[in-house]
Structure formats: C-alpha cells, structure tokens
Design an enzyme around this catalytic site. Sequence first.
Site, PDB file in Angstrom:
ATOM      1  N   HIS A   1     -26.639  -1.650  39.654  1.00  0.00           N
ATOM      2  CA  HIS A   1     -27.949  -1.594  40.036  1.00  0.00           C
ATOM      3  C   HIS A   1     -28.945  -0.315  39.188  1.00  0.00           C
ATOM      4  CE1 HIS A   1     -28.712  -5.197  42.558  1.00  0.00           C
ATOM      5  NE2 HIS A   1     -27.733  -5.430  41.671  1.00  0.00           N
TER       6      HIS A   1
ATOM      7  N   HIS B   1     -17.736  -9.842  41.361  1.00  0.00           N
ATOM      8  CA  HIS B   1     -18.067 -10.605  42.289  1.00  0.00           C
ATOM      9  C   HIS B   1     -16.852 -11.105  43.039  1.00  0.00           C
ATOM     10  CE1 HIS B   1     -22.523 -11.691  41.350  1.00  0.00           C
ATOM     11  NE2 HIS B   1     -22.565 -10.381  41.956  1.00  0.00           N
TER      12      HIS B   1
ATOM     13  N   ASP C   1     -23.557 -17.725  39.043  1.00  0.00           N
ATOM     14  CA  ASP C   1     -22.038 -17.741  39.099  1.00  0.00           C
ATOM     15  C   ASP C   1     -21.643 -19.315  38.521  1.00  0.00           C
ATOM     16  OD1 ASP C   1     -21.634 -15.275  40.512  1.00  0.00           O
ATOM     17  OD2 ASP C   1     -22.271 -16.317  42.357  1.00  0.00           O
TER      18      ASP C   1
HETATM   19  C1  HEM Z   1     -25.040 -11.848  36.713  1.00  0.00           C
HETATM   20  C2  HEM Z   1     -25.995 -11.463  37.264  1.00  0.00           C
HETATM   21  C3  HEM Z   1     -26.101 -11.104  38.968  1.00  0.00           C
HETATM   22  C4  HEM Z   1     -26.438 -11.532  39.894  1.00  0.00           C
HETATM   23  C5  HEM Z   1     -27.898 -12.747  39.804  1.00  0.00           C
HETATM   24  C6  HEM Z   1     -25.912 -10.972  41.050  1.00  0.00           C
HETATM   25  C7  HEM Z   1     -26.529 -11.135  42.283  1.00  0.00           C
HETATM   26  C8  HEM Z   1     -26.003 -10.624  43.371  1.00  0.00           C
HETATM   27  C9  HEM Z   1     -26.456 -10.959  44.683  1.00  0.00           C
HETATM   28  C10 HEM Z   1     -27.372 -11.872  45.450  1.00  0.00           C
HETATM   29  C11 HEM Z   1     -25.703 -10.236  45.829  1.00  0.00           C
HETATM   30  C12 HEM Z   1     -25.818 -10.337  47.161  1.00  0.00           C
HETATM   31  C13 HEM Z   1     -26.432  -8.807  47.734  1.00  0.00           C
HETATM   32  C14 HEM Z   1     -26.482  -8.863  49.362  1.00  0.00           C
HETATM   33  O1  HEM Z   1     -26.969  -9.729  49.572  1.00  0.00           O
HETATM   34  O2  HEM Z   1     -26.258  -7.740  49.845  1.00  0.00           O
HETATM   35  C15 HEM Z   1     -24.820  -9.458  45.036  1.00  0.00           C
HETATM   36  C16 HEM Z   1     -23.781  -8.711  45.405  1.00  0.00           C
HETATM   37  C17 HEM Z   1     -22.849  -8.032  44.574  1.00  0.00           C
HETATM   38  N1  HEM Z   1     -22.765  -7.883  43.228  1.00  0.00           N
HETATM   39 FE1  HEM Z   1     -23.970  -8.930  42.154  1.00  0.00          FE
HETATM   40  N2  HEM Z   1     -25.146 -10.224  40.866  1.00  0.00           N
HETATM   41  C18 HEM Z   1     -24.844 -10.193  39.422  1.00  0.00           C
HETATM   42  C19 HEM Z   1     -24.076  -9.406  38.510  1.00  0.00           C
HETATM   43  C20 HEM Z   1     -23.196  -8.274  38.976  1.00  0.00           C
HETATM   44  C21 HEM Z   1     -22.587  -7.469  38.187  1.00  0.00           C
HETATM   45  C22 HEM Z   1     -22.555  -7.558  36.527  1.00  0.00           C
HETATM   46  C23 HEM Z   1     -21.605  -6.514  39.066  1.00  0.00           C
HETATM   47  C24 HEM Z   1     -21.130  -5.673  38.923  1.00  0.00           C
HETATM   48  C25 HEM Z   1     -20.363  -5.307  37.639  1.00  0.00           C
HETATM   49  C26 HEM Z   1     -22.078  -6.955  40.672  1.00  0.00           C
HETATM   50  C27 HEM Z   1     -21.525  -6.518  41.431  1.00  0.00           C
HETATM   51  C28 HEM Z   1     -21.883  -7.121  42.906  1.00  0.00           C
HETATM   52  C29 HEM Z   1     -21.084  -6.624  43.982  1.00  0.00           C
HETATM   53  C30 HEM Z   1     -20.047  -5.832  43.994  1.00  0.00           C
HETATM   54  C31 HEM Z   1     -21.723  -7.218  45.215  1.00  0.00           C
HETATM   55  C32 HEM Z   1     -21.272  -6.994  46.490  1.00  0.00           C
HETATM   56  C33 HEM Z   1     -21.920  -5.819  47.461  1.00  0.00           C
HETATM   57  C34 HEM Z   1     -21.454  -5.677  48.510  1.00  0.00           C
HETATM   58  O3  HEM Z   1     -20.236  -6.234  49.162  1.00  0.00           O
HETATM   59  O4  HEM Z   1     -22.262  -5.053  49.302  1.00  0.00           O
HETATM   60  N3  HEM Z   1     -23.046  -8.219  40.421  1.00  0.00           N
HETATM   61  N4  HEM Z   1     -24.862  -9.700  43.750  1.00  0.00           N
END
Ligand code: HEM
Length: 233
Positions: A11, A140, A201
């Site tokens: 982010h 993810h 996803d």
């Molecule tokens: C493709 C578009 C993406 C969308 C719409 C998206 C959306 C989200 C959402 C809604 C969450 C949940 C956040 C929460 O409620 O705490 C999340 C978590 C997460 N995202 Fe994404 N994401 C995207 C791409 C990515 C990318 C490119 C990465 C890293 C390269 C990433 C890494 C993560 C990780 C590791 C979590 C888990 C965080 C945790 O365990 O606290 N995401 N994402």
Amino acid sequence: MDTSQVRLGWHDSGTYNKNIEEWPKRGGANGSLRFEIELKHAANAGLVNALKLLEPIKEKYPSVTYADLFQLAGATAIEEAGGPKIPMKYGRVDVSKPEECPEEGRLPDAGPPSPADHLWEVFYRMGLNDKEIVALSGAHTLGRSRPERSGWGKPETKYTKEGPGAPGGQSWTMQWLKFDNSYFKDVKEWKDEDLLVLPTDGVLFEDPSFKVYAEKYAEDQEAFFKDYAEAHA
Ligand code: HEM
C-alpha cells in the site's frame, strides 16, 4: 513473520502513477503511509498496527528510511513464509510531511462494478501488465481479511481461530502463514466457504487475459515464484 507487513509495503508502493513526472506527486514507495492522513484512507484500514510493529526498528536504526523499511519488511515476510527470494534494492527517499501524501483512491477496490476493467485501470497506471497483476494477486496466499477493517471476509473461520496477532478474519488459503501457490488452487476451485474470494480474485479465472497466468500458477509453483519475485521487485 507478520502478514500485514506485506500489505503495508504494497500500500505504500501501490499509489504509484507512472504518468506523473514530479516526485513525490507520483506516489509510490516513499514512506508517505506513515502519516495519519494516509493511514486514514479507507483502503488502509488496520495498517496502523503494521506500522506500530516497525516503529521500534526505525528507532533503533534511524538512518533507514520508512520507505525502505516498509519494503524490507514486506519482502522479508514473504521469504520467511517460504516464498521466493525477491531481488530487492534499497535507497528509497522518504517524503517529509503529510502534505506530500497522495490523494485517496489510488489503490484498488475489492468489489468494483467491473473487476477486470478496474484492475487494468489501477495496475496499468502503476506500469504493471496482466502477468504482473495475476502474479502479485498471489500474495493473498498470505494473511486474512477482516470485516471490521475492509468490510470483506468473515469475522472468524476454522482456519483463523489463532493468531499471530489478533485471531479471526477470513483467509484466502488454509495455511495463510505459508507462501505457496495454494491461492490459485483455492480460487480456481472456489468451494470452501471458509476461504475468501474477493471479486478481484475471482476475475483472475474469468477474464481470458488473466486466466492464462492464473491457470499456469495453479499448476506450477516454480513459475509462480519466478514471476512473483520479478513483479514484486
Ligand atoms: C488486486 C487488487 C487487490 C485488492 C482489491 C486487495 C484487497 C485486499 C483486502 C480487501 C484485504 C483485507 C484487508 C483487511 O480487512 O484487513 C487485503 C489484504 C491483504 N492484501 Fe490485498 N488486495 C489486492 C492486491 C494485493 C497485492 C498486489 C498484494 C501484495 C503484493 C496484497 C497483499 C495483501 C496481504 C498480504 C493481505 C493480508 C493482510 C493481513 O493479513 O493483515 N494485496 N487485500
């Protein structure tokens, strides 16, 4: 290992706009996410906890920039979780004041009207292509979503009864502390109600230009690791 570090690094960097010449207006990995005004953007809900975990390290090593520290923490979490070694470089410069933070709205939404068009709009603006969109989405495979933060996911599932960190949330994979290609297998099958599939996803197996890569990564973990490491770097 804390999965939130991967999201923190993503982010901070994902605000990048390749069409803006001027720094720091172009956004990107510049440590701006440490400021409250940006932490308060809806997409960043909950990331203040990830930042707090890094503050003691920043205090101990003040000459390391936040921008580098966020990226170091994200890449290290992936490697520690069994993922690929990411060819990282360091030397990023921090913005110095909250006025230099990007405006809200540069990061992707999980449930836009047309997920594929939305991913193209947001990721092409960062200079990334379809292969990179699919590979990066594979992050993810780690972590959980929490309804009280992003609004997405269940409060708890059979896979999230324990932490690290606060228990609860919904993961995309069963072993959400392990970096592997299970995200692609699980999104493809889409049959376990305790596992999360966001609209952004699911579209990876629907749109033909994403599907070629998603299918490949579900079959071939080595190909996923190679493409992931390149795209992340
Ligand atoms: C493709 C578009 C993406 C969308 C719409 C998206 C959306 C989200 C959402 C809604 C969450 C949940 C956040 C929460 O409620 O705490 C999340 C978590 C997460 N995202 Fe994404 N994401 C995207 C791409 C990515 C990318 C490119 C990465 C890293 C390269 C990433 C890494 C993560 C990780 C590791 C979590 C888990 C965080 C945790 O365990 O606290 N995401 N994402």
